[in-house]
Write an enzyme that holds these catalytic residues in place. Structure first.
Site, short mmCIF file in Angstrom:
data_model
loop_
_atom_site.label_atom_id
_atom_site.label_comp_id
_atom_site.label_asym_id
_atom_site.label_seq_id
_atom_site.Cartn_x
_atom_site.Cartn_y
_atom_site.Cartn_z
N ASP A 143 0.88 -1.17 0.00
CA ASP A 143 0.00 0.00 0.00
C ASP A 143 0.92 1.22 0.00
O ASP A 143 2.13 1.11 0.14
CB ASP A 143 -0.90 -0.01 1.25
CG ASP A 143 -1.80 1.22 1.31
OD1 ASP A 143 -2.38 1.58 0.27
OD2 ASP A 143 -1.93 1.83 2.38
N SER A 144 0.31 2.39 -0.09
CA SER A 144 1.11 3.62 -0.03
C SER A 144 1.67 3.86 1.37
O SER A 144 2.61 4.63 1.53
CB SER A 144 0.24 4.81 -0.43
OG SER A 144 -0.80 4.99 0.52
N TYR A 158 -1.00 8.04 -2.54
CA TYR A 158 -1.19 7.59 -3.92
C TYR A 158 -2.44 8.22 -4.55
O TYR A 158 -2.60 8.19 -5.76
CB TYR A 158 -1.37 6.06 -3.96
CG TYR A 158 -0.10 5.24 -3.96
CD1 TYR A 158 1.15 5.80 -3.72
CD2 TYR A 158 -0.17 3.87 -4.19
CE1 TYR A 158 2.29 5.02 -3.71
CE2 TYR A 158 0.97 3.08 -4.20
CZ TYR A 158 2.20 3.65 -3.96
OH TYR A 158 3.32 2.86 -3.96
N GLY A 159 -3.31 8.76 -3.70
CA GLY A 159 -4.62 9.23 -4.16
C GLY A 159 -4.60 10.37 -5.14
O GLY A 159 -5.59 10.68 -5.78
N CYS A 202 -4.44 -1.63 -1.70
CA CYS A 202 -4.62 -0.21 -2.02
C CYS A 202 -5.70 -0.11 -3.09
O CYS A 202 -5.56 -0.69 -4.18
CB CYS A 202 -3.31 0.35 -2.56
SG CYS A 202 -3.46 2.03 -3.19
N ASN A 203 -6.77 0.57 -2.77
CA ASN A 203 -7.87 0.70 -3.73
C ASN A 203 -7.46 1.53 -4.94
O ASN A 203 -7.91 1.30 -6.05
CB ASN A 203 -9.07 1.37 -3.06
CG ASN A 203 -9.74 0.46 -2.07
OD1 ASN A 203 -10.70 -0.23 -2.39
ND2 ASN A 203 -9.25 0.43 -0.85
N THR A 204 -6.61 2.53 -4.70
CA THR A 204 -6.22 3.43 -5.78
C THR A 204 -5.46 2.66 -6.86
O THR A 204 -5.77 2.75 -8.05
CB THR A 204 -5.36 4.58 -5.22
OG1 THR A 204 -6.02 5.14 -4.09
CG2 THR A 204 -5.12 5.65 -6.25
N GLU A 230 -1.84 8.89 8.13
CA GLU A 230 -0.39 8.67 8.09
C GLU A 230 0.32 9.45 9.21
O GLU A 230 1.36 9.04 9.70
CB GLU A 230 0.19 9.09 6.73
CG GLU A 230 -0.13 8.13 5.61
CD GLU A 230 0.56 6.76 5.74
OE1 GLU A 230 1.70 6.71 6.23
OE2 GLU A 230 -0.07 5.75 5.38
N CYS A 289 -10.93 2.97 0.63
CA CYS A 289 -9.49 3.23 0.75
C CYS A 289 -9.07 2.51 2.02
O CYS A 289 -9.76 2.60 3.04
CB CYS A 289 -9.23 4.73 0.87
SG CYS A 289 -7.54 5.12 1.40
N THR A 290 -7.97 1.78 1.95
CA THR A 290 -7.61 0.93 3.08
C THR A 290 -7.19 1.73 4.32
O THR A 290 -7.08 1.18 5.41
CB THR A 290 -6.50 -0.06 2.68
OG1 THR A 290 -5.43 0.67 2.05
CG2 THR A 290 -7.03 -1.10 1.72
N HIS A 291 -6.97 3.04 4.14
CA HIS A 291 -6.69 3.88 5.31
C HIS A 291 -7.95 4.18 6.14
O HIS A 291 -7.85 4.52 7.31
CB HIS A 291 -6.09 5.22 4.89
CG HIS A 291 -4.65 5.17 4.50
ND1 HIS A 291 -4.20 4.63 3.32
CD2 HIS A 291 -3.53 5.62 5.15
CE1 HIS A 291 -2.89 4.75 3.24
NE2 HIS A 291 -2.45 5.34 4.33
#
Ligand code: DGL
Length: 293
Positions: free
Chosen positions: A9-10, A41-42, A72-74, A158, A190-192
């Site tokens: 992921d980012s 990454y978005g 990561c969905n993006t 983050e 979004c995984t965040h």
């Protein structure tokens, strides 16, 4: 021999998926790469996402993983098929799992998604939901309401500020679209975003379903549902049943401290004993990942 799972992921977002995979497959090895030096990454282009994905997959393959999870969905929304084409092992993404979860938990309901700008711009969720609907009777179809971009969320997570007043204010701003459209189930696209569950719940109230596809992805991994790429079947064990401690390593391209601080909110105190900043390891070829801060 237990299978080795590679995941990226980012940043810390994919840890929501890592946690689900560890719970479902406690005996598997896991190599996680958080590309914190290049997050978020978005706001990246498709071309950048492809370069980053290829570099990281190259790194994971050099660590002999049996399957790659794009947590990561993006990246999943923009380059999953392209990554599958260049990867020698099966690659699992987020979008199919999210729509499958919505289809199971909210058939016939008003469904929307919160996601990054790039994911929303891709239209990937709507496309997949339309395909889902085509294969189902009227009563089970998802009624798509809204795809809301949430650019303030990832930097907050983050920075370890998931429970802050800023996070609450951002959730209030983005949640307005969900409430206005009378959306009944919201995909955390979004995984965040599962880090922000508290803030979202506070703004959306108790009745809106919050759908986190992490465990659905873990099931895909466990049951070898790789979009027909190659059939691997991992052993799906009850949590903690006679399991050896899993062999888990986290690599980050940016600061290990920030990753640890944000990540341990989710993963608990034991997190990050095996956290490695790329470039600090002598025995690992990390030249595959170029850092352009
Ligand atoms: N967590 C990732 C996603 O699911 C990336 C978010 C970002 O870096 O903007 O989209």
């Amino acid at each position: 021999m237990q299978p080795k799972i590679g995941m990226f992921d980012s940043g810390v977002g994919g840890l929501t998926v890592a946690r689900a995979v560890r719970e479902r497959l406690p005996q598997s090895s896991l190599i996680y790469f958080g590309d914190t030096a290049r997050a978020p990454y978005g706001c990246r282009s498709k071309e950048e996402l492809m370069v980053f994905g290829q570099e990281i997959i190259g790194f994971l393959i050099s660590r002999q993983v049996d399957v790659v999870v794009v947590a990561c969905n993006t990246s999943s929304a923009h380059v999953l098929e392209e990554l599958r084409e260049v990867c020698s092992v099966p690659v699992i993404g987020m979008i199919d799992a999210a729509i499958a979860l919505a289809g199971r938990c909210a058939p016939g309901k008003r469904v929307g998604v919160l996601a990054t700008e790039a994911t929303v711009a891709s239209g990937a969720f709507e496309r997949r939901a339309m395909q889902w609907n085509e294969e189902r009777p009227e009563a089970e179809r998802l009624v798509w309401t809204v795809s809301q971009a949430c650019p303030r969320f990832v930097p907050l997570v983050e920075a370890g500020l998931s429970d802050s007043a800023e996070a609450l204010a951002a959730a209030r701003a983005y949640g307005e679209a969900i409430l206005r459209t009378k959306t009944e189930a919201v995909i955390l696209g979004c995984t965040h975003y599962p880090f922000l569950r508290g803030a979202l719940r506070a703004c959306l109230g108790p009745d809106v379903l919050l759908l986190d596809p992490a465990d659905e992805v873990a099931k895909f991994v466990a049951h070898g549902a790789f979009g027909g790429v190659r059939g691997l079947r991992f052993e799906d064990r009850e949590i903690g049943q006679g399991a050896e401690p899993p062999n888990v390593r986290y690599y980050v391209s940016g600061s290990t401290d920030l990753f640890w601080q944000a990540g341990r909110v989710l993963m608990g105190e034991g997190f990050a004993r095996e956290l490695v900043r790329q470039g600090q390891l002598n025995d690992v070829d990390v030249g595959m990942v170029r850092i352009q801060p």
